[in-house]
Scaffold this motif. Structure first.
Motif, PDB file in Angstrom:
ATOM      1  N   PHE A  22      41.050 -27.020   7.518  1.00 24.11           N
ATOM      2  CA  PHE A  22      40.444 -28.047   6.656  1.00 24.11           C
ATOM      3  C   PHE A  22      41.319 -28.316   5.432  1.00 24.11           C
ATOM      4  CE2 PHE A  22      37.380 -29.788   3.612  1.00 24.11           C
ATOM      5  CZ  PHE A  22      36.852 -30.806   4.393  1.00 24.11           C
ATOM      6  N   SER A  23      41.912 -27.254   4.875  1.00 25.24           N
ATOM      7  CA  SER A  23      42.802 -27.449   3.720  1.00 25.24           C
ATOM      8  C   SER A  23      44.029 -28.261   4.125  1.00 25.24           C
ATOM      9  CB  SER A  23      43.249 -26.092   3.152  1.00 25.24           C
ATOM     10  OG  SER A  23      42.131 -25.328   2.789  1.00 25.24           O
ATOM     11  N   LEU A  24      44.549 -27.995   5.341  1.00 24.63           N
ATOM     12  CA  LEU A  24      45.693 -28.778   5.838  1.00 24.63           C
ATOM     13  C   LEU A  24      45.317 -30.251   5.971  1.00 24.63           C
ATOM     14  CD1 LEU A  24      47.325 -26.528   8.609  1.00 24.63           C
ATOM     15  CD2 LEU A  24      48.419 -27.387   6.518  1.00 24.63           C
ATOM     16  N   ALA A  75      37.562 -16.975  12.313  1.00 27.99           N
ATOM     17  CA  ALA A  75      36.880 -18.271  12.155  1.00 27.99           C
ATOM     18  C   ALA A  75      36.881 -18.713  10.687  1.00 27.99           C
ATOM     19  CB  ALA A  75      35.441 -18.162  12.672  1.00 27.99           C
ATOM     20  N   GLY A  76      36.586 -17.790   9.783  1.00 32.49           N
ATOM     21  CA  GLY A  76      36.507 -18.147   8.364  1.00 32.49           C
ATOM     22  C   GLY A  76      37.854 -18.586   7.811  1.00 32.49           C
ATOM     23  N   LEU A  77      38.890 -17.810   8.104  1.00 29.49           N
ATOM     24  CA  LEU A  77      40.216 -18.153   7.589  1.00 29.49           C
ATOM     25  C   LEU A  77      40.811 -19.344   8.345  1.00 29.49           C
ATOM     26  CD1 LEU A  77      41.807 -14.655   6.871  1.00 29.49           C
ATOM     27  CD2 LEU A  77      40.236 -16.035   5.502  1.00 29.49           C
ATOM     28  N   VAL A  88      36.277 -12.159   3.412  1.00 26.89           N
ATOM     29  CA  VAL A  88      36.695 -13.383   4.117  1.00 26.89           C
ATOM     30  C   VAL A  88      36.781 -14.545   3.133  1.00 26.89           C
ATOM     31  CG1 VAL A  88      36.063 -15.046   5.913  1.00 26.89           C
ATOM     32  CG2 VAL A  88      35.736 -12.620   6.330  1.00 26.89           C
ATOM     33  N   VAL A 121      47.520 -23.974   0.199  1.00 24.97           N
ATOM     34  CA  VAL A 121      47.783 -25.173   0.996  1.00 24.97           C
ATOM     35  C   VAL A 121      47.691 -26.447   0.157  1.00 24.97           C
ATOM     36  CG1 VAL A 121      46.960 -26.566   2.957  1.00 24.97           C
ATOM     37  CG2 VAL A 121      47.032 -24.072   3.141  1.00 24.97           C
ATOM     38  N   ILE A 180      36.667 -13.090  10.454  1.00 23.30           N
ATOM     39  CA  ILE A 180      37.970 -13.265   9.793  1.00 23.30           C
ATOM     40  C   ILE A 180      38.725 -14.448  10.414  1.00 23.30           C
ATOM     41  CG2 ILE A 180      40.236 -12.192   9.438  1.00 23.30           C
ATOM     42  CD1 ILE A 180      38.715  -9.491   9.215  1.00 23.30           C
ATOM     43  N   ILE A 226      44.083 -18.891   0.622  1.00 17.17           N
ATOM     44  CA  ILE A 226      44.737 -19.802   1.578  1.00 17.17           C
ATOM     45  C   ILE A 226      44.550 -21.256   1.132  1.00 17.17           C
ATOM     46  CG2 ILE A 226      44.568 -20.722   3.948  1.00 17.17           C
ATOM     47  CD1 ILE A 226      43.936 -17.863   4.855  1.00 17.17           C
ATOM     48  N   LEU A 229      39.177 -21.860   9.819  1.00 17.62           N
ATOM     49  CA  LEU A 229      38.511 -23.099   9.396  1.00 17.62           C
ATOM     50  C   LEU A 229      39.034 -23.556   8.029  1.00 17.62           C
ATOM     51  CD1 LEU A 229      36.158 -25.155   9.955  1.00 17.62           C
ATOM     52  CD2 LEU A 229      34.719 -23.661   8.585  1.00 17.62           C
ATOM     53  N   THR A 230      39.172 -22.588   7.128  1.00 16.15           N
ATOM     54  CA  THR A 230      39.668 -22.943   5.781  1.00 16.15           C
ATOM     55  C   THR A 230      41.086 -23.479   5.855  1.00 16.15           C
ATOM     56  OG1 THR A 230      38.308 -21.193   4.840  1.00 16.15           O
ATOM     57  CG2 THR A 230      40.082 -22.042   3.458  1.00 16.15           C
ATOM     58  N   LEU A 231      41.943 -22.812   6.646  1.00 12.04           N
ATOM     59  CA  LEU A 231      43.334 -23.247   6.761  1.00 12.04           C
ATOM     60  C   LEU A 231      43.413 -24.669   7.317  1.00 12.04           C
ATOM     61  CD1 LEU A 231      46.392 -22.635   6.707  1.00 12.04           C
ATOM     62  CD2 LEU A 231      46.163 -21.718   9.022  1.00 12.04           C
ATOM     63  N   ILE A 281      43.121 -31.880   4.203  1.00  8.54           N
ATOM     64  CA  ILE A 281      43.054 -32.469   2.855  1.00  8.54           C
ATOM     65  C   ILE A 281      44.472 -32.699   2.304  1.00  8.54           C
ATOM     66  CG2 ILE A 281      42.393 -32.000   0.462  1.00  8.54           C
ATOM     67  CD1 ILE A 281      39.944 -30.534   1.566  1.00  8.54           C
ATOM     68  N   ALA A 282      45.314 -31.665   2.432  1.00  6.22           N
ATOM     69  CA  ALA A 282      46.673 -31.776   1.886  1.00  6.22           C
ATOM     70  C   ALA A 282      47.451 -32.879   2.608  1.00  6.22           C
ATOM     71  CB  ALA A 282      47.393 -30.433   2.021  1.00  6.22           C
ATOM     72  N   ALA A 299      30.826 -18.871   8.904  1.00  6.25           N
ATOM     73  CA  ALA A 299      31.594 -18.172   9.949  1.00  6.25           C
ATOM     74  C   ALA A 299      31.027 -16.775  10.195  1.00  6.25           C
ATOM     75  CB  ALA A 299      33.069 -18.087   9.539  1.00  6.25           C
TER      76      ALA A 299
END
Lengths: 366, 79
Positions: free
Chosen positions: B29-31, B21-23, A148, A159, B19, A155, B25-27, B33-34, A264
């Motif tokens: 949060f990264s969005l 939640a982890g992905l 994960v 981004v 999978i 990812i 959350l990262t997506l 920031i970007a 997570a």
């Protein structure tokens, strides 16, 4: 009188285990935040200590009574709990001294299983429970967190890839404060409860609490929360160094994805009632966030040493628990044996604290 | 052998929730920031409309992250 003294000893040793659990597992929560400069070392540790303390009050389900479903309940006496706790403390101190993150929960289970083996023989150990609740989760946790966190960092880089590094780094550092806070809370709810469970079990065995519906006394909650928070605040710098900079040199995005993916996985496991070790999850996530960027970024020698420590946790804590139980019985069935063991443990702790003062200076951010 | 000693349903649930939640959350949060970084760039280059759009995306993603954190605390409280 003997039973009272043995109860006091078990409570004292349980709180000592709770303290070692705090400083041993501090690294899981703060190491990545320190190494990416999201927080200063002292602030990170103070933050984790407060949230561990708060986390201990969030839930008082003592369902996670030690080694339940792994050893026969009738085999768990005060002497067995005492020997199991000593086995866990000794293994926690050995792995802390070597700077290796290992599961405190597995050490406790190993210690109790070893003491039960010494007192009642193999028939009192439930093999399926050991396989299903300890060994298979120990294989699942790091692999899942590795995958994960590895996918998450890909990812994240995709981004934010074309943005200026300044705002991106500041953003991920802010995210680390929150994800680290979640981890500290989760650790407090999970691990302080184990000590509450041990002390409650001891009070039931002593007859102080009713076995039909034992309620956790307030002093048990407060003392367990305080011990784990104090342990966390004292900081296991050796393991923090390993987790924060010796496995990989991480940037803020890697730190965030390791902590976010770790949180997570831990919360998903909590929700599903599947027992996973916080240590195994975070270590796997740190390796995953490094390996996805570049395989050679991970120092596989350090990772191998950590894996060896995980494999050895159960047998080593078990062997210590068994030896402590057998040694205690040399002094008869009363409190004399545990008293001698406790005295030896205190001498060992004093020696270790001197060694720590001489060799263990706080780490700075890298 | 393994299915007999492990709660298979719980294991499958842990894997897919981790999978997602982890992905997720990262997506998100990264969005955030970007989008925040792009909003700043747009403001500096004198494009207030574009800056507003990126700022809205930042706020929405930030709120989603806060909801995820709150959900995590609820999971801890309800175990």
């Amino acid at each position: 009188m003997d039973a009272d003294l043995l109860l006091y000893l078990v409570v004292g040793v349980a709180l000592a285990f709770d303290f070692t659990n705090g400083f041993h597992d501090t690294a899981n929560v703060v190491a990545t935040s320190i190494s990416t400069r999201a927080l200063s070392p002292r602030v990170a540790i103070g933050f984790a200590a407060i949230l561990n303390f708060v986390g201990a009050f969030l839930s008082l389900e003592v369902a996670a009574t030690i080694a339940s479903g792994i050893v026969e309940p009738g085999a768990v006496s005060l002497s067995v709990i005492f020997a199991g706790l000593v086995g866990a403390i000794v293994w926690n101190l050995v792995t802390w001294y070597a700077g290796l993150p290992s599961s405190s929960s597995h050490a406790l289970i190993g210690g109790v299983v070893g003491a039960v083996l010494a007192s009642h023989g193999p028939s009192a150990v439930i093999g399926d429970g050991l396989l299903g609740k300890v060994i298979i989760p120990a294989l699942v946790a790091p692999v899942l967190a590795f995958g994960v966190a590895g996918a998450a960092i890909i990812i994240a880089y995709r981004v934010v890839g074309r943005q200026r590094p300044g705002p991106v780094t500041r953003g991920f550092r802010l995210g680390q404060v929150v994800s680290g806070g979640l981890l500290a809370l989760a650790h407090g709810t999970n691990d302080a409860q184990k000590t509450m469970g041990v002390i409650t079990l001891a009070l039931v065995a002593h007859g102080t609490l009713s076995s039909s519906d034992p309620q956790v006394p307030t002093w048990v909650v407060v003392s367990s929360a305080s011990a784990i928070a104090l342990g966390t605040y004292s900081g296991g710098w050796r393991i923090i160094r390993t987790m924060g900079s010796r496995i990989i040199r991480m940037d803020a995005a890697q730190g965030f994805t390791a902590q976010g993916a770790g949180a997570a996985v831990i919360l998903a496991a909590t929700h599903a009632g599947f027992p996973l070790s916080t240590t195994h999850v975070i270590s796997g996530a740190v390796m995953g966030s490094g390996a996805a960027k570049r395989l050679s970024a991970v120092r596989w020698g350090v990772a191998g040493n950590i894996a060896i420590a995980w494999v050895l946790t159960l047998p080593a804590a078990g062997a210590t628990g068994a030896v402590v139980y057998a040694f205690s019985t040399l002094f008869g069935g009363g409190v004399a044996g545990p008293l001698v063991v406790a005295a030896l443990l205190v001498v060992g702790l004093i020696w270790l604290s001197f060694a720590r003062t001489r060799h263990d200076a706080p780490v700075e951010a890298v | 052998m393994i299915p007999a000693v492990v709660d298979g349903d719980a294991l499958v649930q842990v894997i897919w929730v981790s999978i997602v939640a982890g992905l997720g959350l990262t997506l998100v949060f990264s969005l955030a920031i970007a989008a925040g970084a792009r909003a700043g760039q747009a403001r500096r280059s004198g494009a207030p409309g574009e800056a507003l759009a990126w700022s809205v995306l930042t706020v929405v993603c930030g709120l989603l992250c806060m909801v995820a954190v709150a959900l995590g605390v609820v999971v801890m409280l309800s175990k």
